[in-house]
Scaffold this active site. Sequence first.
Site, mmCIF file in Angstrom:
data_model
loop_
_atom_site.group_PDB
_atom_site.id
_atom_site.type_symbol
_atom_site.label_atom_id
_atom_site.label_comp_id
_atom_site.label_asym_id
_atom_site.label_seq_id
_atom_site.Cartn_x
_atom_site.Cartn_y
_atom_site.Cartn_z
ATOM 1 N N MET A 1 -2.721 0.909 -7.860
ATOM 2 C CA MET A 1 -2.658 -0.331 -7.068
ATOM 3 C C MET A 1 -1.868 -1.389 -7.832
ATOM 4 S SD MET A 1 -6.583 -0.533 -5.773
ATOM 5 C CE MET A 1 -7.381 0.895 -5.037
ATOM 6 N N MET B 1 -0.592 2.940 -3.870
ATOM 7 C CA MET B 1 -0.748 1.740 -3.038
ATOM 8 C C MET B 1 0.081 0.637 -3.685
ATOM 9 S SD MET B 1 -4.807 2.311 -2.432
ATOM 10 C CE MET B 1 -4.902 3.388 -3.864
ATOM 11 N N MET C 1 -6.605 6.927 5.854
ATOM 12 C CA MET C 1 -7.466 5.913 5.236
ATOM 13 C C MET C 1 -8.584 5.548 6.198
ATOM 14 S SD MET C 1 -6.275 5.588 2.272
ATOM 15 C CE MET C 1 -7.422 4.297 1.770
ATOM 16 N N HIS D 1 -2.320 8.508 -5.392
ATOM 17 C CA HIS D 1 -2.246 7.679 -4.184
ATOM 18 C C HIS D 1 -1.588 6.358 -4.548
ATOM 19 C CE1 HIS D 1 -4.724 5.444 -0.852
ATOM 20 N NE2 HIS D 1 -3.418 5.439 -0.612
ATOM 21 N N ASP E 1 -6.002 6.466 -7.905
ATOM 22 C CA ASP E 1 -5.620 5.306 -7.069
ATOM 23 C C ASP E 1 -4.791 4.318 -7.869
ATOM 24 O OD1 ASP E 1 -8.720 5.621 -5.420
ATOM 25 O OD2 ASP E 1 -6.755 5.797 -4.485
ATOM 26 N N HIS F 1 -8.202 12.393 -7.662
ATOM 27 C CA HIS F 1 -7.537 11.354 -6.859
ATOM 28 C C HIS F 1 -7.343 10.114 -7.726
ATOM 29 C CE1 HIS F 1 -6.401 9.598 -2.966
ATOM 30 N NE2 HIS F 1 -7.012 8.499 -3.362
ATOM 31 N N ASP G 1 -9.931 9.361 3.123
ATOM 32 C CA ASP G 1 -10.135 8.551 1.928
ATOM 33 C C ASP G 1 -10.736 7.185 2.250
ATOM 34 O OD1 ASP G 1 -7.710 7.265 -0.536
ATOM 35 O OD2 ASP G 1 -9.901 7.271 -0.485
ATOM 36 N N SER H 1 -12.221 10.232 -6.529
ATOM 37 C CA SER H 1 -11.368 9.097 -6.910
ATOM 38 C C SER H 1 -11.848 8.504 -8.232
ATOM 39 C CB SER H 1 -11.442 8.012 -5.829
ATOM 40 O OG SER H 1 -10.984 6.789 -6.381
HETATM 41 C C1 DX5 Z 1 -9.292 2.692 -1.734
HETATM 42 C C2 DX5 Z 1 -8.922 3.994 -2.407
HETATM 43 C C3 DX5 Z 1 -9.975 5.049 -2.218
HETATM 44 C C4 DX5 Z 1 -11.314 4.637 -2.787
HETATM 45 C C5 DX5 Z 1 -12.388 5.606 -2.358
HETATM 46 O O1 DX5 Z 1 -8.161 1.878 -1.670
HETATM 47 O O2 DX5 Z 1 -7.724 4.500 -1.893
HETATM 48 O O3 DX5 Z 1 -9.543 6.252 -2.849
HETATM 49 O O4 DX5 Z 1 -11.252 4.591 -4.184
HETATM 50 O O5 DX5 Z 1 -13.563 5.139 -2.904
HETATM 51 P P1 DX5 Z 1 -14.945 5.232 -2.116
HETATM 52 O O6 DX5 Z 1 -15.195 6.705 -1.961
HETATM 53 O O7 DX5 Z 1 -15.900 4.545 -3.032
HETATM 54 O O8 DX5 Z 1 -14.744 4.536 -0.816
HETATM 55 ZN ZN ZN Z 2 -7.133 6.546 -2.560
#
Ligand code: DX5
Ligand code: ZN
Length: 219
Positions: A38, A69, A138, A67, A36, A34, A176, A9
């Site tokens: 948001m 979110m 998750m 991903h 993320d 990956h 994840d 990520s």
């Molecule tokens: C959280 C993300 C994950 C996160 C994982 O909302 O979807 O992908 O970045 O990071 P670690 O491995 O540090 O938990």
């Molecule tokens: Zn993620």
Amino acid sequence: MKNIKISPSILSADFSQLGNEIKRLENGGADMIHVDVMDGHFVPNLTIGPPVISNLRKYTKLPFDVHLMISPVHKYIKDFAEAGADIITIHPEATDKLEDSINLIKKLNKKIGVSLNPNTEINTIINQIENIDLILIMSVFPGFGGQKFIPEVIDKIKDLKKIKEKNNYNFDIEVDGGVNFSNFKEVLEAGANILVSGTTIFKENNGNIKKNIEILKSI
Ligand code: DX5
Ligand code: ZN
């Protein structure tokens, strides 16, 4: 165990050097990246959007495992597809009609991912499960890297694996959140075949990405 994939990520990367960080991940043996996304609404954090992803596209040929979110998500799917996402993963709670969003991602020739929060049951997506390419379990509540793995999700991974085997589905099971050197074996044995990791890959062993990815594949 065969065909384990690692999807680091970039949430834990240096955001001022994202292009170079992606190169580091590729050179370190990542199978996909990956990303993320948001929006500060679906989750209490804000990261990047399509313009950044399209600029990062030229740094690697690895699949972008995006991903989302964000909510509402349906109206943005096309933008992420055009920006270079290869896998577009959405949360069922973020769309009015999961079937429509799945059909749109399929129409855009992208792989369909659906993500289940720790408190979202597999039943939520059971009617669409045969149309899904990747199910993202998750193991933290989404929004931040560096959180603690929620052990209760192990049973959910096992249940999903049973459904997959019983029906001969071939979706990927990706996990994840909080994946680290002390829990990754249990996650893989439970049935995951793709691991997302941010903190462990970027921070362990003085940030030796290659070594950290090798460890996460060593089962
Ligand atoms: C959280 C993300 C994950 C996160 C994982 O909302 O979807 O992908 O970045 O990071 P670690 O491995 O540090 O938990
Ligand atoms: Zn993620």
